[in-house]
Design a protein around this motif. Structure first.
Motif, PDB file in Angstrom:
ATOM      1  N   VAL A  16       0.855  -1.175   0.000  1.00  0.00           N
ATOM      2  CA  VAL A  16       0.000   0.000   0.000  1.00  0.00           C
ATOM      3  C   VAL A  16       0.889   1.221   0.000  1.00  0.00           C
ATOM      4  O   VAL A  16       1.678   1.418   0.922  1.00  0.00           O
ATOM      5  CB  VAL A  16      -0.913   0.019   1.246  1.00  0.00           C
ATOM      6  N   THR A  30      -8.097  -0.547  -4.453  1.00  0.00           N
ATOM      7  CA  THR A  30      -8.081  -1.590  -3.433  1.00  0.00           C
ATOM      8  C   THR A  30      -7.756  -1.049  -2.053  1.00  0.00           C
ATOM      9  O   THR A  30      -7.715  -1.800  -1.092  1.00  0.00           O
ATOM     10  CB  THR A  30      -7.036  -2.653  -3.797  1.00  0.00           C
ATOM     11  N   VAL A  31      -7.510   0.239  -1.919  1.00  0.00           N
ATOM     12  CA  VAL A  31      -7.117   0.801  -0.635  1.00  0.00           C
ATOM     13  C   VAL A  31      -8.245   1.639  -0.065  1.00  0.00           C
ATOM     14  O   VAL A  31      -8.729   2.569  -0.699  1.00  0.00           O
ATOM     15  CB  VAL A  31      -5.840   1.669  -0.787  1.00  0.00           C
ATOM     16  N   GLN A 256      -5.549  -5.707   2.719  1.00  0.00           N
ATOM     17  CA  GLN A 256      -6.469  -4.617   2.997  1.00  0.00           C
ATOM     18  C   GLN A 256      -7.299  -4.881   4.249  1.00  0.00           C
ATOM     19  O   GLN A 256      -7.609  -3.975   5.014  1.00  0.00           O
ATOM     20  CB  GLN A 256      -7.382  -4.366   1.788  1.00  0.00           C
ATOM     21  N   SER A 260      -7.396  -2.561   7.616  1.00  0.00           N
ATOM     22  CA  SER A 260      -8.664  -1.937   7.974  1.00  0.00           C
ATOM     23  C   SER A 260      -9.074  -2.192   9.426  1.00  0.00           C
ATOM     24  O   SER A 260     -10.065  -1.638   9.891  1.00  0.00           O
ATOM     25  CB  SER A 260      -9.774  -2.452   7.045  1.00  0.00           C
TER      26      SER A 260
END
Length: 264
Positions: A16, A30-31, A256, A260
């Motif tokens: 990331v 995707t982030v 991810q 998160s």
């Protein structure tokens, strides 16, 4: 080993980019926008059995900018220090008395890098019938389920007491194969997808019972849905334990989700 299937996407897909959180820049799809550059690298300890050890030892290239990984795995052990797992293959069994102190080792692993998240990777020793306290506990029975859940809960308790959030990794469908040099033969119970699915339901139950501290993390679907990848010894050198392409596949699926997890 050279994969016989198309090569996975490049390691950069696991990383990331810190710039993705800077105002005015376009973040990769995707982030999640809640991830900030200040949170990277996220400190993670991988705990569990030999599958955890294999994952921790075969990290994908370029992951260091996103995750600082410590290895707290205890090979041959899940969340028990007593009883015996029994396989239908040649009477093979695994006595867990040698696993005494597995919980302390998990905590010590978390302390190596002051882990913020503990990724729990178990399952290889949980798909079996068990003998415990003089009783026979068939897989899927109430006693077997209770034993597994009690062990998982104890693991959650010691990790959260050490200051980490807990991520329970979905157990992948296994395709065990007899491989030269492997310490354990291809045990048929590991290839029973219904056993794996049942354990995952229990892990989801454990996560739901600890919503403030614990998250169920979904792994790559290919191990259940793509026979070419699931059976490839390039991804998992014995059909159970990850090699580098397999570890990369896993981190692409879970990165991810790990980022998160709220730390507050």
């Amino acid at each position: 080993a050279t994969p016989t299937t198309p090569a996975p996407v490049t390691p950069s897909s696991v990383v990331v980019s810190p710039s993705s959180s800077v105002p005015g820049t376009q973040a990769p799809t995707t982030v999640a926008p809640t991830i900030t550059a200040a949170s990277l690298p996220r400190r993670v300890v991988i705990v569990g059995d030999s599958m955890a050890n294999a994952l921790a030892k075969n990290l994908p290239a370029g992951i260091g900018g996103t995750f600082d990984i410590a290895n707290g795995a205890v090979e041959g052990c899940s969340v028990y220090d007593s009883g015996k797992a029994l396989s239908s293959r040649d009477g093979y069994g695994r006595n867990f008395t040698s696993c005494a102190g597995w919980d302390t080792k998990w905590v010590k692993g978390a302390q190596k890098n002051s882990a913020q998240v503990a990724l729990v990777v178990i399952g290889a020793w949980d798909v079996f019938d068990v003998e415990a306290d003089g009783q026979s506990l068939p897989f899927g029975s109430a006693g077997n389920d209770q034993r597994f859940l009690a062990g998982v809960q104890h693991g959650i308790d010691v990790l959260t007491a050490a200051g980490t959030k807990v991520a329970l990794l979905e157990i992948a469908c296994m395709r065990p194969q007899d491989v030269k040099g492997a310490g354990v033969p291809a045990l048929p119970e590991r290839g029973m997808d219904d056993h794996v699915a049942h354990l995952n339901d229990l892990l989801r139950q454990a996560a739901a019972a600890n919503p403030a501290t614990t998250t169920f993390v979904t792994g790559p679907p290919e191990y259940c849905n793509d026979p070419a990848i699931a059976s490839s010894l390039a991804y998992r050198w014995d059909g159970v334990h990850a090699y580098k392409p397999g570890a990369k596949l896993t981190f692409e699926a879970i990165a991810q989700q790990l980022l998160s997890i709220p730390l507050g």
